[in-house]
Scaffold this motif. Structure first.
Motif, short mmCIF file in Angstrom:
data_model
loop_
_atom_site.label_atom_id
_atom_site.label_comp_id
_atom_site.label_asym_id
_atom_site.label_seq_id
_atom_site.Cartn_x
_atom_site.Cartn_y
_atom_site.Cartn_z
N THR A 87 12.61 -2.11 12.40
CA THR A 87 11.91 -3.27 11.86
C THR A 87 11.39 -4.13 13.01
O THR A 87 12.12 -4.42 13.95
CB THR A 87 12.86 -4.09 10.97
OG1 THR A 87 13.23 -3.28 9.85
CG2 THR A 87 12.19 -5.36 10.47
N GLY A 88 10.14 -4.49 12.94
CA GLY A 88 9.52 -5.32 13.97
C GLY A 88 8.75 -4.52 15.00
O GLY A 88 7.93 -5.09 15.72
N HIS A 89 8.99 -3.21 15.09
CA HIS A 89 8.23 -2.38 16.02
C HIS A 89 6.81 -2.18 15.51
O HIS A 89 6.58 -2.08 14.30
CB HIS A 89 8.86 -0.99 16.16
CG HIS A 89 10.03 -0.94 17.06
ND1 HIS A 89 10.88 0.14 17.12
CD2 HIS A 89 10.52 -1.82 17.96
CE1 HIS A 89 11.83 -0.07 18.01
NE2 HIS A 89 11.63 -1.27 18.52
N ILE A 90 5.88 -2.10 16.43
CA ILE A 90 4.53 -1.69 16.09
C ILE A 90 4.53 -0.17 16.18
O ILE A 90 4.93 0.40 17.21
CB ILE A 90 3.49 -2.33 17.01
CG1 ILE A 90 3.49 -3.84 16.79
CG2 ILE A 90 2.10 -1.74 16.76
CD1 ILE A 90 2.60 -4.63 17.70
N VAL A 91 4.12 0.47 15.09
CA VAL A 91 4.21 1.92 15.01
C VAL A 91 2.85 2.53 14.72
O VAL A 91 1.94 1.87 14.22
CB VAL A 91 5.21 2.36 13.91
CG1 VAL A 91 6.62 1.91 14.23
CG2 VAL A 91 4.78 1.87 12.53
N ILE A 92 2.74 3.80 15.04
CA ILE A 92 1.63 4.62 14.60
C ILE A 92 2.20 5.45 13.46
O ILE A 92 3.22 6.12 13.61
CB ILE A 92 1.11 5.55 15.72
CG1 ILE A 92 0.71 4.73 16.95
CG2 ILE A 92 -0.04 6.41 15.20
CD1 ILE A 92 -0.37 3.70 16.72
N MET A 93 1.54 5.38 12.31
CA MET A 93 2.05 6.08 11.14
C MET A 93 0.89 6.73 10.39
O MET A 93 -0.20 6.17 10.31
CB MET A 93 2.79 5.10 10.22
CG MET A 93 3.43 5.78 9.02
SD MET A 93 4.41 4.63 8.02
CE MET A 93 5.92 4.54 8.97
N SER A 94 1.16 7.92 9.89
CA SER A 94 0.24 8.57 8.99
C SER A 94 0.64 8.17 7.58
O SER A 94 1.77 8.39 7.16
CB SER A 94 0.33 10.09 9.15
OG SER A 94 -0.45 10.73 8.17
N VAL A 95 -0.27 7.52 6.87
CA VAL A 95 -0.03 7.09 5.49
C VAL A 95 -1.08 7.79 4.62
O VAL A 95 -2.27 7.56 4.79
CB VAL A 95 -0.14 5.55 5.34
CG1 VAL A 95 0.11 5.14 3.90
CG2 VAL A 95 0.84 4.85 6.27
N ASP A 96 -0.59 8.64 3.75
CA ASP A 96 -1.47 9.45 2.90
C ASP A 96 -2.53 10.18 3.72
O ASP A 96 -3.70 10.24 3.36
CB ASP A 96 -2.13 8.59 1.81
CG ASP A 96 -1.10 8.02 0.84
OD1 ASP A 96 -0.04 8.66 0.63
OD2 ASP A 96 -1.36 6.93 0.28
N GLY A 97 -2.11 10.68 4.89
CA GLY A 97 -2.99 11.48 5.74
C GLY A 97 -3.89 10.72 6.68
O GLY A 97 -4.66 11.31 7.42
N GLU A 98 -3.82 9.39 6.69
CA GLU A 98 -4.66 8.58 7.57
C GLU A 98 -3.79 7.83 8.58
O GLU A 98 -2.83 7.16 8.21
CB GLU A 98 -5.47 7.58 6.75
CG GLU A 98 -6.47 6.81 7.56
CD GLU A 98 -7.32 5.89 6.70
OE1 GLU A 98 -7.85 4.91 7.27
OE2 GLU A 98 -7.45 6.12 5.49
N LEU A 99 -4.14 7.94 9.87
CA LEU A 99 -3.37 7.25 10.91
C LEU A 99 -3.68 5.76 10.90
O LEU A 99 -4.84 5.36 10.77
CB LEU A 99 -3.70 7.80 12.29
CG LEU A 99 -3.09 9.13 12.68
CD1 LEU A 99 -3.51 9.49 14.10
CD2 LEU A 99 -1.58 9.10 12.57
#
Length: 149
Positions: A87-99
């Protein structure tokens, strides 16, 4: 999503260190201090900024959703896949196939991604296909007009 990312590549773990001069002392944002006008050592920026080279890659940010965190359109992000996102980290995430690049958090006990720009609403993660691609450890952006990183 509003922040799109371009994958630039991984850290070259075979490249020789590139050591640049490191000035001793600190730079003041007020009045200059002539006493600090000497070199202390040399600094390899890769060694200084990247803790886990084999798990680290670079991304180019695109968009305005993270300007409140100092991440601007065109900035170079350093992302470490070996770090456990918290919690609080800035992340790179794929959400429904979109970064996307956002701050990890929650509302109640439900996970959300938060922009750092009030124009963008929190993004619920529950019920969506999500995969963390890493934690953003550093952001590099140019302050010189016409100069890009």
């Amino acid at each position: 999503m509003s922040m799109h990312l371009s994958i630039l590549g991984r850290v070259d773990t075979t490249a020789p260190p590139l050591k640049l001069p490191l000035a001793a002392g600190e730079v003041r944002t007020g009045f200059p201090s002539p006493a600090d006008d000497y070199l202390e050592a040399e600094l390899d920026l890769v060694a200084h900024l990247i803790q886990h080279p084999s798990a680290t890659y670079y991304l180019r940010a695109k968009g305005t959703s993270m300007t409140g965190a100092g991440i601007y359109d065109g900035d170079l992000l350093i992302v470490d896949r070996s770090l456990e996102p918290k919690t609080g980290h800035i992340v790179i995430m794929s959400v429904d196939g979109e970064l996307t690049c956002k701050k990890l958090g929650s509302i109640g006990h439900r996970p959300y991604l938060f922009a750092a720009n009030p124009e963008f609403r929190p993004m619920p993660l529950e019920g969506r296909e999500c995969q963390v691609w890493g934690v953003v450890t550093h952001n590099i952006h140019s302050l010189a007009p016409g100069f890009s990183v």
